[in-house]
Design a protein around this motif. Structure first.
Motif, PDB file in Angstrom:
ATOM      1  N   UNK A 219      -2.510  -9.137  -5.979  1.00  0.00           N
ATOM      2  CA  UNK A 219      -1.387  -9.521  -5.141  1.00  0.00           C
ATOM      3  C   UNK A 219      -0.186  -8.591  -5.336  1.00  0.00           C
ATOM      4  N   UNK A 220      -0.252  -7.735  -6.350  1.00  0.00           N
ATOM      5  CA  UNK A 220       0.884  -6.884  -6.684  1.00  0.00           C
ATOM      6  C   UNK A 220       0.597  -5.392  -6.544  1.00  0.00           C
ATOM      7  N   UNK A 221      -0.662  -5.014  -6.699  1.00  0.00           N
ATOM      8  CA  UNK A 221      -1.012  -3.592  -6.674  1.00  0.00           C
ATOM      9  C   UNK A 221      -1.923  -3.312  -5.486  1.00  0.00           C
ATOM     10  N   UNK A 222      -1.513  -2.353  -4.690  1.00  0.00           N
ATOM     11  CA  UNK A 222      -2.269  -1.962  -3.509  1.00  0.00           C
ATOM     12  C   UNK A 222      -2.988  -0.644  -3.758  1.00  0.00           C
ATOM     13  N   UNK A 223      -4.257  -0.606  -3.410  1.00  0.00           N
ATOM     14  CA  UNK A 223      -5.024   0.633  -3.492  1.00  0.00           C
ATOM     15  C   UNK A 223      -4.968   1.320  -2.134  1.00  0.00           C
ATOM     16  N   UNK A 224      -4.436   2.513  -2.109  1.00  0.00           N
ATOM     17  CA  UNK A 224      -4.368   3.298  -0.875  1.00  0.00           C
ATOM     18  C   UNK A 224      -5.555   4.268  -0.897  1.00  0.00           C
ATOM     19  N   UNK A 225      -6.582   4.035  -0.093  1.00  0.00           N
ATOM     20  CA  UNK A 225      -7.781   4.868  -0.141  1.00  0.00           C
ATOM     21  C   UNK A 225      -7.479   6.363  -0.085  1.00  0.00           C
ATOM     22  N   UNK A 226      -8.075   7.098  -0.995  1.00  0.00           N
ATOM     23  CA  UNK A 226      -7.993   8.556  -1.080  1.00  0.00           C
ATOM     24  C   UNK A 226      -6.599   9.063  -1.456  1.00  0.00           C
ATOM     25  N   UNK A 227      -5.665   8.163  -1.766  1.00  0.00           N
ATOM     26  CA  UNK A 227      -4.316   8.604  -2.092  1.00  0.00           C
ATOM     27  C   UNK A 227      -3.866   8.148  -3.470  1.00  0.00           C
ATOM     28  N   UNK A 228      -3.914   6.838  -3.754  1.00  0.00           N
ATOM     29  CA  UNK A 228      -3.472   6.368  -5.058  1.00  0.00           C
ATOM     30  C   UNK A 228      -3.163   4.886  -5.057  1.00  0.00           C
ATOM     31  N   UNK A 229      -2.245   4.458  -5.918  1.00  0.00           N
ATOM     32  CA  UNK A 229      -1.890   3.050  -6.079  1.00  0.00           C
ATOM     33  C   UNK A 229      -0.410   2.838  -5.802  1.00  0.00           C
ATOM     34  N   UNK A 230      -0.091   1.648  -5.306  1.00  0.00           N
ATOM     35  CA  UNK A 230       1.306   1.291  -5.068  1.00  0.00           C
ATOM     36  C   UNK A 230       1.574  -0.108  -5.615  1.00  0.00           C
ATOM     37  N   UNK A 231       2.632  -0.222  -6.409  1.00  0.00           N
ATOM     38  CA  UNK A 231       3.062  -1.520  -6.938  1.00  0.00           C
ATOM     39  C   UNK A 231       4.067  -2.130  -5.969  1.00  0.00           C
ATOM     40  N   UNK A 232       3.805  -3.342  -5.540  1.00  0.00           N
ATOM     41  CA  UNK A 232       4.668  -4.001  -4.576  1.00  0.00           C
ATOM     42  C   UNK A 232       5.347  -5.175  -5.250  1.00  0.00           C
ATOM     43  N   UNK A 233       6.348  -4.847  -6.063  1.00  0.00           N
ATOM     44  CA  UNK A 233       7.065  -5.855  -6.824  1.00  0.00           C
ATOM     45  C   UNK A 233       8.376  -6.238  -6.181  1.00  0.00           C
ATOM     46  N   UNK A 234       9.142  -7.105  -6.853  1.00  0.00           N
ATOM     47  CA  UNK A 234      10.414  -7.573  -6.312  1.00  0.00           C
ATOM     48  C   UNK A 234      11.385  -6.461  -5.960  1.00  0.00           C
ATOM     49  N   UNK A 235      11.337  -5.337  -6.716  1.00  0.00           N
ATOM     50  CA  UNK A 235      12.316  -4.285  -6.462  1.00  0.00           C
ATOM     51  C   UNK A 235      12.066  -3.587  -5.137  1.00  0.00           C
ATOM     52  N   UNK A 236      10.889  -3.798  -4.530  1.00  0.00           N
ATOM     53  CA  UNK A 236      10.604  -3.178  -3.236  1.00  0.00           C
ATOM     54  C   UNK A 236      11.048  -4.051  -2.079  1.00  0.00           C
ATOM     55  N   UNK A 237      11.615  -5.214  -2.423  1.00  0.00           N
ATOM     56  CA  UNK A 237      12.122  -6.084  -1.362  1.00  0.00           C
ATOM     57  C   UNK A 237      11.493  -7.449  -1.415  1.00  0.00           C
ATOM     58  N   UNK A 238      12.289  -8.467  -1.741  1.00  0.00           N
ATOM     59  CA  UNK A 238      11.760  -9.819  -1.774  1.00  0.00           C
ATOM     60  C   UNK A 238      11.374 -10.236  -3.166  1.00  0.00           C
ATOM     61  N   UNK A 239      11.405 -11.514  -3.430  1.00  0.00           N
ATOM     62  CA  UNK A 239      11.105 -12.036  -4.761  1.00  0.00           C
ATOM     63  C   UNK A 239       9.623 -12.209  -4.995  1.00  0.00           C
ATOM     64  N   UNK A 240       8.843 -12.228  -3.918  1.00  0.00           N
ATOM     65  CA  UNK A 240       7.408 -12.405  -4.041  1.00  0.00           C
ATOM     66  C   UNK A 240       6.704 -11.154  -3.548  1.00  0.00           C
ATOM     67  N   UNK A 241       5.557 -10.822  -4.122  1.00  0.00           N
ATOM     68  CA  UNK A 241       4.832  -9.636  -3.685  1.00  0.00           C
ATOM     69  C   UNK A 241       4.265  -9.814  -2.299  1.00  0.00           C
ATOM     70  N   UNK A 242       4.274  -8.723  -1.531  1.00  0.00           N
ATOM     71  CA  UNK A 242       3.629  -8.770  -0.224  1.00  0.00           C
ATOM     72  C   UNK A 242       2.128  -8.683  -0.400  1.00  0.00           C
ATOM     73  N   UNK A 243       1.387  -9.328   0.495  1.00  0.00           N
ATOM     74  CA  UNK A 243      -0.064  -9.256   0.411  1.00  0.00           C
ATOM     75  C   UNK A 243      -0.518  -7.878   0.858  1.00  0.00           C
TER      76      UNK A 243
END
Length: 252
Positions: A219-243
């Motif tokens: 719910x917090x870490x997104x796998x971007x195919x062929x590119x890498x990983x992205x953490x979608x935490x509160x500091x990216x906007x909002x108190x809850x992680x985006x799906x």
């Protein structure tokens, strides 16, 4: 990581092979624009750039590093033609270049500069002030880097050094994608060659560790195919992680 910026593919390939022989991870750019994209997603220890590029000059490369706050930490080597006026050479030094080499480039001299600057970058990182032992905010839990512990409430899980490095890279990216090039360079100390299996294993370990303290990491870490990983935490906007569109069990 060493960024090699040149219009000439043969030159980039030759320098990359030279660095590979010493075990130094590299990334290649053919323009100022491509360098800007690389700089935004990677931690660069050394930049080896031609003075004249297809869409600009090494002046623009240095300016981009300056604007990003990467100087003087990132070391810069500028390559100029044999007949380049000395005033141009002096300008590169004034702008922030650490070294200017004229054609023909002597391999043994270039290697020594690269070795010197990669070692200097490593020493500066080791001597830099350490972040606070307690780093709040990873996936709703607390990270304790020195103790290598992930804690949520009364639950805690031990982490391996590489798990801690992965968490710190994800946090430092502030919602941007951490590329495989950066992950392999910073965590494994080698060049990414297209096989993501090592990172899949490491992310799987972090997923299991997070699960032990009640965190569903997908719910917090997104796998971007062929590119890498992205953490979608509160500091990216909002108190809850985006799906995320993809999750950590997806094929990387």
């Amino acid at each position: 990581m060493i960024a090699i910026t040149s219009m000439l593919e043969r030159e980039r390939t030759a320098f990359a092979a030279l660095c590979s022989s010493r075990g130094w991870p590299t990334a290649e750019c053919d323009s100022v624009r491509a360098f800007g994209r690389l700089m935004r997603r990677s931690r660069l220890k050394v930049v080896l750039t031609r003075h004249k590029l297809g869409d600009g000059y090494s002046d623009d490369v240095i300016a981009a590093l300056m604007a990003a706050g990467s100087l003087p930490g990132t070391k810069i080597i500028v390559l100029v033609g044999a007949g380049t006026p000395s005033a141009v050479e002096a300008r590169q030094i004034a702008l922030g270049a650490d070294c200017v080499l004229r054609d023909p480039v002597r391999t043994e001299v270039l290697l020594e500069y690269l070795a010197k600057y990669t070692q200097a970058a490593r020493a500066e990182r080791d001597d830099a002030p350490r972040p606070p032992t307690r780093t709040p905010g990873f996936a709703g839990a607390d990270l304790h880097p020195a103790d290598r512990i992930l804690r949520q409430g009364k639950q805690q899980a031990p982490l391996t050094p590489r798990e801690v490095e992965l968490v710190e890279l994800l946090l430092a990216a502030n919602g941007e994608v951490v590329t495989y090039e950066t992950l392999y360079s910073e965590i494994l100390g080698r060049r990414f060659r297209g096989d993501t299996s090592n990172m899949r294993v490491l992310l799987g370990k972090l997923t299991a560790s997070s699960s032990a303290v009640g965190i569903c990491l997908r719910e917090w870490v997104e796998v971007i195919p062929k590119l890498g990983y992205r953490y979608r935490g509160p500091q990216t906007g909002g108190a809850q992680p985006a799906q995320p569109r993809h999750h950590v069990r997806s094929a990387a």
